[in-house]
Design an enzyme around this catalytic site. Structure first.
Site, PDB file in Angstrom:
ATOM      1  N   LYS A  44       0.842  -1.209   0.000  1.00 41.91           N
ATOM      2  CA  LYS A  44       0.000   0.000   0.000  1.00 41.91           C
ATOM      3  C   LYS A  44       0.879   1.262   0.000  1.00 41.91           C
ATOM      4  CE  LYS A  44      -0.348  -0.102   5.017  1.00 41.91           C
ATOM      5  NZ  LYS A  44      -0.954  -0.876   6.094  1.00 41.91           N
ATOM      6  N   TYR A 271      13.927  32.021   5.870  1.00 39.85           N
ATOM      7  CA  TYR A 271      12.667  32.702   6.207  1.00 39.85           C
ATOM      8  C   TYR A 271      12.567  32.940   7.705  1.00 39.85           C
ATOM      9  CZ  TYR A 271      10.598  31.705   1.606  1.00 39.85           C
ATOM     10  OH  TYR A 271      10.312  31.651   0.280  1.00 39.85           O
TER      11      TYR A 271
HETATM   12  C1  PLP Z   1      -0.138  -1.911   6.645  1.00 41.35           C
HETATM   13  C2  PLP Z   1      -0.681  -3.214   7.040  1.00 41.35           C
HETATM   14  C3  PLP Z   1       0.178  -4.307   7.271  1.00 41.35           C
HETATM   15  C4  PLP Z   1       1.684  -4.205   7.199  1.00 41.35           C
HETATM   16  O1  PLP Z   1       2.253  -3.670   8.361  1.00 41.35           O
HETATM   17  P1  PLP Z   1       3.843  -3.600   8.556  1.00 41.35           P
HETATM   18  O2  PLP Z   1       4.013  -3.223   9.971  1.00 41.35           O
HETATM   19  O3  PLP Z   1       4.353  -2.583   7.594  1.00 41.35           O
HETATM   20  O4  PLP Z   1       4.391  -4.971   8.252  1.00 41.35           O
HETATM   21  C5  PLP Z   1      -0.408  -5.521   7.561  1.00 41.35           C
HETATM   22  N1  PLP Z   1      -1.751  -5.667   7.644  1.00 41.35           N
HETATM   23  C6  PLP Z   1      -2.610  -4.633   7.435  1.00 41.35           C
HETATM   24  C7  PLP Z   1      -4.075  -4.860   7.540  1.00 41.35           C
HETATM   25  C8  PLP Z   1      -2.094  -3.381   7.143  1.00 41.35           C
HETATM   26  O5  PLP Z   1      -2.940  -2.354   6.942  1.00 41.35           O
END
Ligand code: PLP
Length: 384
Positions: A44, A271
Site C-alpha cells: 500500500k 525565512y
Molecule cells: C499496513 C498493514 C500491514 C503491514 O504492516 P507492517 O508493519 O508494515 O508490516 C499488515 N496488515 C494490514 C491490515 C495493514 O494495513
C-alpha cells in the site's frame, strides 16, 4: 515547446532504491521464517514510497504469491507486473468499485452481511466465484466484523454460492512494543472466533493476524500467513522489536550542494530570520525542502556531506535546506548530500528523521513526495 521528459537532466534531489539490498532482505526473511509460513507482501501507499513495481517484482522473484493493497490504483500497478497472483484489498470496497475489483481479480475484505450479499450478487451476475477475506475487529476499532459476531457472518458467507472464503484475519494495534498485553487480548478474541467456527464444523480457510511487529515478536500468532510491509524495506518498526541480522534499509534520499557561501558575522539566513551568523562562516544551500517531504525544521536536524554531519541552520523552505559547513572545509559545489541514509561511517536513519518530524518511520518513508524521482540501484554489498 516539446521536450521529451527523458531528455531533461534529472533534478538534484532523488531517492535511490537499492534492489540488491531488497533481495537480500527477502532472503533473510525467508531464512528466518518457519518453512510453512506464507508471506503476503503489503505494498500500500506505493510500497511505502518505494514503488509498487519495484517491490512486487522482487517479492515475486522470492516466491511471494499474494499482495495487500488499499486501493484500486495500487492493484492495477501490480497487475502490470503479474496477471495471476492474489491481491487482497484491505479496508472497505464501495459498491461502484466491485466490477473493477472483479476485472482485476482482487479479493475484497468483507465486514458485514449486506456487503457480502452485494458481492455475491455481482459475482452471480457474471457467473464467477470470487475469493474473499473476512476481517475480525478485535481491538483496532476500525474495519472488520466485531469478534463476537464474526462466526455468524463467516457461517453465512460460507453458504453463499459465488463467494469462496479464502482467509480470516485481524490486525494488531500494538505488536512492536515491549508490552504485548493488548496483542494477547486481541489474539484471545481471534482464538475465540476460531473455536466457535470449529464447534460449528466450519472449514477454516487461511488465518492471518501478523504485521511486521507480530511476525518478529509473536510467533504464537503466525497462523498460516503474515502480512509484511515495512520489514522487506529494511526498517524495523520499533526500537525494541526483535532484529533479524543482515536486514538493512533499501531507501536512501540524496541531494546535492547547489551553492557554497560565506556569511559575515550578523548575517541572516532563511525565512523568518531564524538564524543569524555568530561569526564569519561557510554555509551550504541544498535544493530540496518540505516540498519533497523533508520535515519543516528550524535550526534542527542534519545532512551528511563527505561522510560528515552538517547541521541545518534557519528554517528550511519548500525547496531549500541551509546547512553549516564550518566542519567540512573540503566541501565542493555539487557534492552529493545524503538526506536519509549512509555516508562514510555516518548514518541518518529513518528513525532519526521520524523524531525530527514528530512522527513514525512509516510516515517518513511514505512521506517523500513523488516529485523526487525513484531510481533503482544495485549496490552489491556482501550478503547471505
Ligand atoms: C499496513 C498493514 C500491514 C503491514 O504492516 P507492517 O508493519 O508494515 O508490516 C499488515 N496488515 C494490514 C491490515 C495493514 O494495513
Amino acid at each position: 515547446m516539446t521536450t521529451k521528459s527523458s531528455s531533461i537532466p534529472q533534478r538534484s534531489a532523488w531517492i535511490e532504491i537499492d534492489v540488491s539490498r531488497l533481495k537480500k532482505n527477502f532472503d533473510y526473511i525467508l531464512k528466518d521464517k518457519p518453512p510453512s509460513l506464507n508471506i503476503l507482501s503489503v505494498i500500500k501507499d506505493d510500497a511505502y514510497g518505494h514503488g509498487v513495481k519495484t517491490i512486487s517484482k522482487i517479492a515475486l522473484e522470492h516466491g511471494i504469491r499474494e499482495f495487500g493493497v488499499t486501493n484500486l490504483m495500487e492493484a492495477l500497478e501490480i497487475r502490470e507486473v503479474s496477471k495471476s497472483n492474489k491481491i487482497l484489498m484491505f479496508g472497505c470496497v464501495r459498491d461502484d468499485e466491485i466490477e473493477a475489483c472483479l476485472d482485476l481479480q482482487i479479493s475484497p475484505t468483507l465486514h458485514d452481511i449486506k456487503h457480502a450479499e452485494t458481492w455475491n450478487r455481482y459475482c452471480k451476475s457474471r457467473d464467477v466465484v470470487s475469493n474473499v477475506h473476512i476481517e475480525i475487529e478485535t481491538g483496532m476499532g476500525r474495519y472488520g466484523v466485531r469478534y463476537n459476531e464474526a462466526a455468524e457472518l463467516i457461517s453465512k458467507v460460507g453458504e453463499m454460492s459465488n463467494l469462496k472464503l479464502d482467509g480470516i484475519y485481524t490486525h494488531f494495534a500494538m505488536s512492536d512494543e515491549l508490552d504485548k498485553s493488548f496483542a494477547h487480548k486481541q489474539l484471545n478474541r481471534f482464538h475465540s472466533v476460531i473455536e466457535d467456527l470449529k464447534k460449528r464444523k466450519i472449514h477454516l480457510p487461511e488465518l492471518h493476524t501478523c504485521n511486521t511487529g507480530g511476525f518478529l515478536d509473536l510467533p504464537q500468532a503466525h497462523f498460516d500467513k503474515v502480512r509484511l510491509g515495512i520489514l522487506p524495506l529494511g526498517v524495523f518498526p520499533s526500537k525494541v522489536c526483535r532484529r533479524i541480522e543482515g536486514i538493512e534499509p533499501v531507501m536512501t534520499v540524496k541531494s546535492k550542494l547547489a551553492m557554497i557561501r560565506e556569511l559575515e558575522e550578523g548575517d541572516n539566513a532563511g525565512y523568518g530570520l531564524r538564524f543569524q551568523a555568530p561569526h564569519k562562516m561557510k554555509t551550504g544551500v541544498i535544493p530540496m525542502g518540505y516540498g519533497d517531504g523533508f520535515p519543516r525544521v528550524r535550526n534542527n536536524g542534519r545532512v551528511l556531506i563527505r561522510g560528515k554531519s552538517a547541521q541545518i541552520i534557519g528554517g528550511n523552505a519548500m525547496d531549500t535546506i541551509l546547512v553549516n559547513l564550518e566542519n567540512i572545509p573540503e566541501a565542493q559545489t555539487w557534492d552529493e548530500v545524503v538526506i536519509m541514509g549512509c555516508s562514510g561511517d555516518e548514518t541518518i536513519s529513518v528513525h532519526e528523521l521520524a523524531e525530527l518530524k514528530g512522527s513514525v518511520s512509516y510516515d517518513v518513508l511514505a512521506g517523500w513526495r513523488h516529485r523526487l524521482p525513484r531510481i533503482e540501484v544495485e549496490i552489491n554489498s556482501p550478503g547471505l
